[in-house]
Design an enzyme around this catalytic site. Sequence first.
Site, PDB file in Angstrom:
ATOM      1  N   ASP A 110      -2.323  18.288  -2.240  1.00 27.98           N
ATOM      2  CA  ASP A 110      -3.543  17.663  -2.753  1.00 27.98           C
ATOM      3  C   ASP A 110      -3.542  16.144  -2.761  1.00 27.98           C
ATOM      4  OD1 ASP A 110      -1.732  17.075  -4.733  1.00 27.98           O
ATOM      5  OD2 ASP A 110      -2.447  18.616  -6.110  1.00 27.98           O
TER       6      ASP A 110
ATOM      7  N   GLU B  58       0.388  25.368   0.005  1.00 30.50           N
ATOM      8  CA  GLU B  58       0.092  25.200  -1.428  1.00 30.50           C
ATOM      9  C   GLU B  58      -1.423  25.112  -1.637  1.00 30.50           C
ATOM     10  OE1 GLU B  58       0.883  21.817  -4.417  1.00 30.50           O
ATOM     11  OE2 GLU B  58       2.740  22.962  -4.523  1.00 30.50           O
TER      12      GLU B  58
ATOM     13  N   GLU C 123      -6.754  14.457  -7.012  1.00 29.57           N
ATOM     14  CA  GLU C 123      -6.104  15.623  -6.392  1.00 29.57           C
ATOM     15  C   GLU C 123      -6.974  16.875  -6.379  1.00 29.57           C
ATOM     16  OE1 GLU C 123      -4.658  13.615  -8.636  1.00 29.57           O
ATOM     17  OE2 GLU C 123      -2.991  12.681  -7.564  1.00 29.57           O
TER      18      GLU C 123
ATOM     19  N   HIS D 293       3.338   9.760 -13.921  1.00 29.04           N
ATOM     20  CA  HIS D 293       2.777   8.897 -12.881  1.00 29.04           C
ATOM     21  C   HIS D 293       1.277   9.105 -12.639  1.00 29.04           C
ATOM     22  CE1 HIS D 293       2.101  11.928  -9.709  1.00 29.04           C
ATOM     23  NE2 HIS D 293       3.149  12.532 -10.184  1.00 29.04           N
TER      24      HIS D 293
ATOM     25  N   ARG E 228      -2.649   9.234 -12.273  1.00 31.58           N
ATOM     26  CA  ARG E 228      -3.701   8.226 -12.463  1.00 31.58           C
ATOM     27  C   ARG E 228      -4.426   8.371 -13.803  1.00 31.58           C
ATOM     28  NH1 ARG E 228      -3.516   7.222  -7.192  1.00 31.58           N
ATOM     29  NH2 ARG E 228      -4.564   5.348  -6.444  1.00 31.58           N
TER      30      ARG E 228
ATOM     31  N   HIS F 122       8.761   6.234 -11.519  1.00 31.01           N
ATOM     32  CA  HIS F 122       8.013   6.249 -10.265  1.00 31.01           C
ATOM     33  C   HIS F 122       7.930   4.809  -9.744  1.00 31.01           C
ATOM     34  CE1 HIS F 122       4.524   6.739  -7.614  1.00 31.01           C
ATOM     35  NE2 HIS F 122       4.677   8.036  -7.710  1.00 31.01           N
TER      36      HIS F 122
HETATM   37  C1  UD1 Z   1       0.545   9.768  -4.985  1.00 30.22           C
HETATM   38  C2  UD1 Z   1      -0.556  10.826  -4.865  1.00 30.22           C
HETATM   39  C3  UD1 Z   1      -0.435  11.842  -5.987  1.00 30.22           C
HETATM   40  C4  UD1 Z   1       0.969  12.416  -6.058  1.00 30.22           C
HETATM   41  C5  UD1 Z   1       1.977  11.298  -6.158  1.00 30.22           C
HETATM   42  C6  UD1 Z   1       3.375  11.839  -6.134  1.00 30.22           C
HETATM   43  C7  UD1 Z   1      -2.776  10.160  -4.006  1.00 30.22           C
HETATM   44  C8  UD1 Z   1      -4.031   9.416  -4.284  1.00 30.22           C
HETATM   45  N1  UD1 Z   1      -1.860  10.155  -4.996  1.00 30.22           N
HETATM   46  O1  UD1 Z   1       0.304   9.013  -6.163  1.00 30.22           O
HETATM   47  O2  UD1 Z   1      -1.357  12.893  -5.747  1.00 30.22           O
HETATM   48  O3  UD1 Z   1       1.061  13.253  -7.185  1.00 30.22           O
HETATM   49  O4  UD1 Z   1       1.817  10.404  -5.046  1.00 30.22           O
HETATM   50  O5  UD1 Z   1       4.321  10.882  -6.542  1.00 30.22           O
HETATM   51  O6  UD1 Z   1      -2.591  10.699  -2.938  1.00 30.22           O
HETATM   52  N2  UD1 Z   1       5.268   2.932  -4.213  1.00 30.22           N
HETATM   53  C9  UD1 Z   1       6.370   2.307  -3.648  1.00 30.22           C
HETATM   54  N3  UD1 Z   1       7.292   3.062  -2.977  1.00 30.22           N
HETATM   55  C10 UD1 Z   1       7.184   4.402  -2.838  1.00 30.22           C
HETATM   56  C11 UD1 Z   1       6.055   5.043  -3.409  1.00 30.22           C
HETATM   57  C12 UD1 Z   1       5.111   4.289  -4.081  1.00 30.22           C
HETATM   58  O7  UD1 Z   1       6.519   1.099  -3.768  1.00 30.22           O
HETATM   59  O8  UD1 Z   1       8.045   5.030  -2.218  1.00 30.22           O
HETATM   60  C13 UD1 Z   1       4.281   2.110  -4.947  1.00 30.22           C
HETATM   61  C14 UD1 Z   1       3.413   1.248  -4.002  1.00 30.22           C
HETATM   62  O9  UD1 Z   1       3.190   0.025  -4.613  1.00 30.22           O
HETATM   63  C15 UD1 Z   1       2.104   2.047  -3.923  1.00 30.22           C
HETATM   64  C16 UD1 Z   1       2.045   2.637  -5.344  1.00 30.22           C
HETATM   65  O10 UD1 Z   1       3.395   2.966  -5.670  1.00 30.22           O
HETATM   66  O11 UD1 Z   1       0.987   1.249  -3.612  1.00 30.22           O
HETATM   67  C17 UD1 Z   1       1.160   3.853  -5.492  1.00 30.22           C
HETATM   68  O12 UD1 Z   1       1.422   4.850  -4.513  1.00 30.22           O
HETATM   69  P1  UD1 Z   1       0.240   5.915  -4.123  1.00 30.22           P
HETATM   70  O13 UD1 Z   1       0.758   6.873  -3.109  1.00 30.22           O
HETATM   71  O14 UD1 Z   1      -1.015   5.190  -3.807  1.00 30.22           O
HETATM   72  O15 UD1 Z   1      -0.034   6.652  -5.490  1.00 30.22           O
HETATM   73  P2  UD1 Z   1       0.893   7.550  -6.394  1.00 30.22           P
HETATM   74  O16 UD1 Z   1       0.543   7.223  -7.808  1.00 30.22           O
HETATM   75  O17 UD1 Z   1       2.283   7.452  -5.941  1.00 30.22           O
HETATM   76  N1  UDP Z   2      11.571  14.142  -8.127  1.00 24.81           N
HETATM   77  C1  UDP Z   2      12.681  13.525  -7.512  1.00 24.81           C
HETATM   78  N2  UDP Z   2      13.200  12.398  -8.081  1.00 24.81           N
HETATM   79  C2  UDP Z   2      12.688  11.837  -9.207  1.00 24.81           C
HETATM   80  C3  UDP Z   2      11.556  12.447  -9.809  1.00 24.81           C
HETATM   81  C4  UDP Z   2      11.016  13.589  -9.237  1.00 24.81           C
HETATM   82  O1  UDP Z   2      13.171  14.014  -6.503  1.00 24.81           O
HETATM   83  O2  UDP Z   2      13.224  10.819  -9.678  1.00 24.81           O
HETATM   84  C5  UDP Z   2      10.991  15.351  -7.501  1.00 24.81           C
HETATM   85  C6  UDP Z   2      10.765  16.536  -8.409  1.00 24.81           C
HETATM   86  O3  UDP Z   2      11.903  17.371  -8.480  1.00 24.81           O
HETATM   87  C7  UDP Z   2       9.576  17.237  -7.774  1.00 24.81           C
HETATM   88  C8  UDP Z   2       8.805  16.108  -7.108  1.00 24.81           C
HETATM   89  O4  UDP Z   2       9.699  15.001  -7.035  1.00 24.81           O
HETATM   90  O5  UDP Z   2       9.970  18.134  -6.745  1.00 24.81           O
HETATM   91  C9  UDP Z   2       7.604  15.763  -7.915  1.00 24.81           C
HETATM   92  O6  UDP Z   2       7.054  14.588  -7.426  1.00 24.81           O
HETATM   93  P1  UDP Z   2       5.979  13.757  -8.242  1.00 24.81           P
HETATM   94  O7  UDP Z   2       6.169  13.970  -9.703  1.00 24.81           O
HETATM   95  O8  UDP Z   2       6.052  12.360  -7.710  1.00 24.81           O
HETATM   96  O9  UDP Z   2       4.609  14.356  -7.725  1.00 24.81           O
HETATM   97  P2  UDP Z   2       3.684  15.600  -8.147  1.00 24.81           P
HETATM   98  O10 UDP Z   2       4.501  16.843  -8.061  1.00 24.81           O
HETATM   99  O11 UDP Z   2       3.156  15.324  -9.516  1.00 24.81           O
HETATM  100  O12 UDP Z   2       2.591  15.564  -7.134  1.00 24.81           O
END
Ligand code: UD1
Ligand code: UDP
Length: 367
Positions: free
Chosen positions: A92, A114, A128, A205, A207, A238
């Site tokens: 999602d 999924e 999502e 994490h 939104r 995160h």
């Molecule tokens: C995204 C997904 C969310 C998912 C989550 C899992 C969308 C809109 N959101 O949210 O559905 O649950 O990932 O974690 O698709 N960043 C880094 N390095 C990384 C990852 C993120 O620096 O490896 C920082 C960056 O500044 C980036 C910000 O995190 O701009 C947000 O990342 P983004 O993918 O936009 O949103 P998430 O909150 O991570």
């Molecule tokens: N996870 C990880 N390292 C961390 C935190 C989470 O590997 O420090 C794994 C966790 O076991 C799960 C997945 O990341 O499988 C969940 O990711 P996240 O919470 O970012 O996204 P969501 O599932 O809410 O979309």
Amino acid sequence: MTVFGTRPEAIKMAPLIKELEKNDLIQPIVCVTAQHREMLDMVLNLFNIIPDYDLNIMEHGQTIVDITNRVISGVDKVIKKERPDMVLVHGDTTTTFAAALAAFYNKVQVGHVEAGLRSGNIYSPYPEEMNRKLTGTIANLHFAPTVGNKENLLREGVEEKRIIVTGNTVIDALLYVVKKEYKFNDKILDGIDFENKKVILLTTHRRENWGQPMVNIFEAVKEIVLHNQDVEVIFPMHRNPKIRELAKERLGNVGRIYLIEPLDYEPFVNLINKCYLVMTDSGGIQEEAPSLGKPVLVLRTETERPEAVKAGTVKVVGVKKEVIVQMINQLLTDKETYEKMANAVNPYGDGQASKRILNALLKYFSN
Ligand code: UD1
Ligand code: UDP
């Protein structure tokens, strides 16, 4: 062609990619958008996946519109070059929906892994819930983790023959990494006395929780730690700067609260296995912790994963400070409540979901 971009998609697609690679009838292509960069790479390294295409789209401060634009145009180019028979997307995220849309624009079929999770509220989780509904509308095949997910899709008018109940590939991934005698290679984690302390694992994490709800969560945790000498909290933060800044401001100098970097999947899952309880707004962790017999307090007002709630391991507690504090206190002091929740249940599958998806794909294409 699998397309994915964030940590949870990568974790849950990895076992399927391994299955696809093993089969002679399939020629797998891996395309990552890198909506996440470091958090994606950690998973690719662990599972030894070398993408054929890496769109490298992540930017700090990216919006969902930025991600959508970059994914559609990047995936469009790869699809035009490779002309895959099917694009497989997961879950999602914005990568999921935008990649599905790019496939549809190219009249390439889409398989949704999924599929069928629904909260019933398009603004929670946001975006999502809408991403998965829109992806479901585009998809030709729906791989639903549970019967409940299948029923959600049937209610929306999806033809039954297009839905395959598979279990969740997260259990396939989990079984790949969880170990009985696990040693962390980490100073902080190796220093924690998991036998004699009550260790709470926290992640947040979403939104919807940015701002005041996250403040409430952090204040609740702080209160618990200040009043319970035997409690320690580990928060692998995160990478989103919005979350890290707030966490450091509110929890940075509180003893027995450890703000650490995101963990590799292997230590993370083994940390779930060793901790006392989990507090999270994550989707994936609500699926993993029940199978490891750990109580989960969900820091949200709803969940699209009612199976573990029904089974008793997961409780949706919302984001009000007093309620969170009360629920943690109950689990710290009331043995009976704790034991009831700490039952290992596994409504999300038997570790064979990827094999079922592969078989369904082979059958679909042989027809
Ligand atoms: C995204 C997904 C969310 C998912 C989550 C899992 C969308 C809109 N959101 O949210 O559905 O649950 O990932 O974690 O698709 N960043 C880094 N390095 C990384 C990852 C993120 O620096 O490896 C920082 C960056 O500044 C980036 C910000 O995190 O701009 C947000 O990342 P983004 O993918 O936009 O949103 P998430 O909150 O991570
Ligand atoms: N996870 C990880 N390292 C961390 C935190 C989470 O590997 O420090 C794994 C966790 O076991 C799960 C997945 O990341 O499988 C969940 O990711 P996240 O919470 O970012 O996204 P969501 O599932 O809410 O979309």
